[in-house]
Motif scaffolding. Structure first.
Motif, PDB file in Angstrom:
ATOM      1  N   UNK A 183      32.348  36.065  27.978  1.00 49.95           N
ATOM      2  CA  UNK A 183      33.583  35.523  28.555  1.00 49.95           C
ATOM      3  C   UNK A 183      33.287  34.137  29.108  1.00 49.95           C
ATOM      4  N   UNK A 184      34.111  33.175  28.736  1.00 50.19           N
ATOM      5  CA  UNK A 184      33.910  31.817  29.244  1.00 50.19           C
ATOM      6  C   UNK A 184      34.976  31.392  30.247  1.00 50.19           C
ATOM      7  N   UNK A 185      36.146  32.051  30.205  1.00 49.12           N
ATOM      8  CA  UNK A 185      37.205  31.714  31.137  1.00 49.12           C
ATOM      9  C   UNK A 185      38.277  32.798  31.100  1.00 49.12           C
ATOM     10  N   UNK A 186      38.838  33.092  32.241  1.00 48.24           N
ATOM     11  CA  UNK A 186      39.913  34.081  32.334  1.00 48.24           C
ATOM     12  C   UNK A 186      41.090  33.430  33.041  1.00 48.24           C
ATOM     13  N   UNK A 187      42.254  33.507  32.415  1.00 48.45           N
ATOM     14  CA  UNK A 187      43.472  32.989  33.017  1.00 48.45           C
ATOM     15  C   UNK A 187      44.427  34.153  33.257  1.00 48.45           C
ATOM     16  N   UNK A 188      45.517  33.879  33.916  1.00 51.17           N
ATOM     17  CA  UNK A 188      46.513  34.917  34.202  1.00 51.17           C
ATOM     18  C   UNK A 188      47.893  34.288  34.201  1.00 51.17           C
ATOM     19  N   UNK A 189      48.888  35.122  33.987  1.00 53.44           N
ATOM     20  CA  UNK A 189      50.275  34.699  34.026  1.00 53.44           C
ATOM     21  C   UNK A 189      50.914  35.227  35.303  1.00 53.44           C
ATOM     22  N   UNK A 190      51.668  34.389  35.980  1.00 53.59           N
ATOM     23  CA  UNK A 190      52.315  34.749  37.235  1.00 53.59           C
ATOM     24  C   UNK A 190      53.126  36.037  37.091  1.00 53.59           C
ATOM     25  N   UNK A 191      53.079  36.951  38.034  1.00 55.13           N
ATOM     26  CA  UNK A 191      52.556  36.786  39.382  1.00 55.13           C
ATOM     27  C   UNK A 191      51.062  37.096  39.529  1.00 55.13           C
ATOM     28  N   UNK A 192      50.382  37.462  38.444  1.00 55.78           N
ATOM     29  CA  UNK A 192      48.938  37.692  38.513  1.00 55.78           C
ATOM     30  C   UNK A 192      48.248  36.331  38.569  1.00 55.78           C
ATOM     31  N   UNK A 193      47.172  36.247  39.350  1.00 49.29           N
ATOM     32  CA  UNK A 193      46.419  35.002  39.470  1.00 49.29           C
ATOM     33  C   UNK A 193      44.955  35.263  39.159  1.00 49.29           C
ATOM     34  N   UNK A 194      44.282  34.261  38.643  1.00 46.55           N
ATOM     35  CA  UNK A 194      42.858  34.339  38.330  1.00 46.55           C
ATOM     36  C   UNK A 194      42.185  33.079  38.853  1.00 46.55           C
ATOM     37  N   UNK A 195      40.984  33.251  39.425  1.00 43.39           N
ATOM     38  CA  UNK A 195      40.236  32.075  39.874  1.00 43.39           C
ATOM     39  C   UNK A 195      39.584  31.364  38.697  1.00 43.39           C
ATOM     40  N   UNK A 196      39.597  32.016  37.516  1.00 48.82           N
ATOM     41  CA  UNK A 196      39.039  31.400  36.322  1.00 48.82           C
ATOM     42  C   UNK A 196      37.529  31.575  36.235  1.00 48.82           C
ATOM     43  N   UNK A 197      36.970  30.978  35.217  1.00 50.55           N
ATOM     44  CA  UNK A 197      35.528  31.041  35.039  1.00 50.55           C
ATOM     45  C   UNK A 197      35.061  32.363  34.458  1.00 50.55           C
ATOM     46  N   UNK A 198      33.758  32.580  34.460  1.00 49.80           N
ATOM     47  CA  UNK A 198      33.166  33.766  33.837  1.00 49.80           C
ATOM     48  C   UNK A 198      33.151  34.983  34.753  1.00 49.80           C
ATOM     49  N   UNK A 199      33.328  34.782  36.049  1.00 50.31           N
ATOM     50  CA  UNK A 199      33.396  35.907  36.996  1.00 50.31           C
ATOM     51  C   UNK A 199      34.623  35.731  37.897  1.00 50.31           C
ATOM     52  N   UNK A 200      35.799  35.838  37.307  1.00 45.82           N
ATOM     53  CA  UNK A 200      37.017  35.534  38.060  1.00 45.82           C
ATOM     54  C   UNK A 200      37.392  36.634  39.058  1.00 45.82           C
ATOM     55  N   UNK A 201      38.124  36.221  40.058  1.00 49.79           N
ATOM     56  CA  UNK A 201      38.778  37.150  40.966  1.00 49.79           C
ATOM     57  C   UNK A 201      40.234  37.218  40.515  1.00 49.79           C
ATOM     58  N   UNK A 202      40.703  38.431  40.203  1.00 47.95           N
ATOM     59  CA  UNK A 202      42.076  38.638  39.755  1.00 47.95           C
ATOM     60  C   UNK A 202      42.879  39.170  40.936  1.00 47.95           C
ATOM     61  N   UNK A 203      44.050  38.616  41.175  1.00 49.93           N
ATOM     62  CA  UNK A 203      44.858  39.048  42.321  1.00 49.93           C
ATOM     63  C   UNK A 203      46.343  38.959  41.992  1.00 49.93           C
ATOM     64  N   UNK A 204      47.139  39.556  42.892  1.00 50.11           N
ATOM     65  CA  UNK A 204      48.590  39.483  42.785  1.00 50.11           C
ATOM     66  C   UNK A 204      49.145  39.564  44.209  1.00 50.11           C
ATOM     67  N   UNK A 205      50.088  38.693  44.551  1.00 46.27           N
ATOM     68  CA  UNK A 205      50.679  38.751  45.894  1.00 46.27           C
ATOM     69  C   UNK A 205      51.697  39.883  46.004  1.00 46.27           C
ATOM     70  N   UNK A 206      51.980  40.270  47.215  1.00 42.98           N
ATOM     71  CA  UNK A 206      53.092  41.201  47.399  1.00 42.98           C
ATOM     72  C   UNK A 206      54.392  40.409  47.257  1.00 42.98           C
ATOM     73  N   UNK A 207      55.410  41.083  46.758  1.00 45.17           N
ATOM     74  CA  UNK A 207      56.694  40.419  46.515  1.00 45.17           C
ATOM     75  C   UNK A 207      57.459  40.223  47.815  1.00 45.17           C
TER      76      UNK A 207
END
Length: 64
Positions: A2-26
């Protein structure tokens, strides 16, 4: 590899090879997940008898 991880809103990714994946509460301005507190508030908006009627109608619709 893995070289990069992205996300589509409302999910977020810090990117890179060891990303942190998150989602805010609505809330009223932010899309996200529904918190248990918000779910309980929503779920308690109608009485149990109204829920029973709604479920009965849904069952009738589903079963013809």
């Amino acid at each position: 590899t893995v070289t990069s991880v992205t996300a589509t809103s409302p999910v977020a990714s810090t990117g890179g090879t060891t990303p942190v994946i998150s989602m805010p509460s609505a809330n009223s301005t932010t899309s996200g997940y529904l918190t248990s507190t918000d779910w309980n508030t929503f779920n308690n908006k109608i009485s149990n008898s109204e829920k029973g009627v709604a479920n009965g109608v849904a069952n009738l619709d589903a079963n013809g």
